[in-house]
Write an enzyme that holds these catalytic residues in place. Structure first.
Site, mmCIF file in Angstrom:
data_model
loop_
_atom_site.group_PDB
_atom_site.id
_atom_site.type_symbol
_atom_site.label_atom_id
_atom_site.label_comp_id
_atom_site.label_asym_id
_atom_site.label_seq_id
_atom_site.Cartn_x
_atom_site.Cartn_y
_atom_site.Cartn_z
ATOM 1 N N SER A 1 38.448 34.697 -4.576
ATOM 2 C CA SER A 1 38.089 35.786 -5.006
ATOM 3 C C SER A 1 36.869 35.659 -6.250
ATOM 4 C CB SER A 1 39.282 36.063 -6.156
ATOM 5 O OG SER A 1 39.227 36.349 -7.269
ATOM 6 N N TYR B 1 47.344 32.970 -9.787
ATOM 7 C CA TYR B 1 46.105 33.944 -9.068
ATOM 8 C C TYR B 1 44.241 33.435 -8.917
ATOM 9 C CZ TYR B 1 43.977 37.838 -6.425
ATOM 10 O OH TYR B 1 43.183 37.927 -6.294
#
Ligand SMILES: NC(=O)c1ccc[n+]([C@@H]2O[C@H](COP(=O)([O-])OP(=O)(O)OC[C@H]3O[C@@H](n4cnc5c(N)ncnc54)[C@H](OP(=O)(O)O)[C@@H]3O)[C@@H](O)[C@H]2O)c1
Length: 249
Positions: free
Chosen positions: A140, A154
């Site tokens: 990501s 995350y």
């Protein structure tokens, strides 16, 4: 040339759309996720458009270590060869550290990092036996820098997952097993449907996944996707002084 591609987290969002687009490009598919009904619908949809393709599905919770090895080995037996594994299953839960939501942060860490390790082990077992394969990790853009608040865990898991893949790339340099790390920016999916505010940089699932599939088909070492604005943004995210970064995110 037709490849066999194993995708985890293929029941929705980027994983499902990768399956559609890889199917369109003429590849065979080994698809897994927890929601078998969604995988069945997806298989029916892909086979209706591309009757010549082979699409196998298996239920998998990636946080169940034994099941990860069982499902990956099962697909390898079904197809004989797995040419590419896309480690995509992921979770976007999270809360600022120290605010009583260790459960949410732990779940994200177990799914996005520990389970990515299990999937990496299972994929590499297959690729080492074949002495060939393409290992793809879906990281990501949040992996570029430590992120605040609900993104902290995350982002750390996505940085960890990227490093697993980069470590493999260093080990396998010059060998027939290739490694790609994909850093998506904001792409529409179930994960960010739940977000309170839609990010203005978010692109459609189809557009975002086109950029992902293009980078994977080229076997790029790493790719920020879509390249605009995310390739230049990666430099800013890595190097901007904190006050500038905080205004951007
Ligand atoms: N969309 C974005 O903007 C974006 C940006 C950067 C990175 N990513 C990454 O892209 C990947 C796909 O996310 P998405 O955006 O497509 O979200 P999504 O639509 O929520 O898809 C997540 C997928 O992961 C699967 N999954 C979640 N937990 C699982 C578990 N324990 N076992 C097996 N499968 C599991 C889900 O399937 P089941 O629920 O059926 O198991 C689903 O297929 C994730 O790794 C995410 O971090 C997305």
């Amino acid at each position: 040339m037709t490849k066999t591609i194993l995708i985890t987290g293929a029941s929705s969002g980027l994983g499902a759309e990768m399956a559609r687009q890889f199917g369109h490009l003429g590849h065979d598919l080994a698809l897994c996720a927890r929601r078998l009904d969604k995988l069945e619908e997806l298989r029916t949809e892909i086979l209706a458009k591309h009757p010549g393709r082979r699409v196998e599905i298996r239920q998998l919770d990636v946080t169940d270590d034994d099941q990860v090895f069982e499902v990956f080995r099962g697909f390898a037996t079904d197809f004989g060869t797995i040419d590419r594994v896309v480690i995509n299953a992921g979770l976007g839960k999270g809360a600022p550290l120290g605010t009583g939501r260790y459960d949410a942060n732990r779940e994200t860490a177990m799914t996005n990092f520990v389970a990515a390790l299990a999937q990496s082990e299972a994929a590499m077992e297959i690729f080492r036996a074949q002495n060939a394969g393409h290992f793809v990790m879906i990281s990501s853009m949040s992996a570029m820098r430590g992120m605040p608040k609900s993104m902290t865990t995350y982002a750390a898991t996505k940085a960890g997952a990227a490093h697993l893949a980069e470590g493999l790339r260093t080990e396998l340099h010059g060998k027939p097993i290739k490694v790609s790390v994909i850093y998506p920016g904001f792409i529409a999916s179930e994960m960010n449907e739940k977000a309170e505010h839609k990010n203005p940089l978010q692109v459609s699932t189809v557009k975002g996944v086109k950029a992902i599939v293009h980078a994977i088909e080229k076997e790029k070492d790493s790719a920020c996707v879509p390249p605009l604005p995310w390739a230049p943004m990666s430099v800013v995210m890595k190097h901007a002084p904190l006050p500038v970064l905080k205004r951007l995110i």
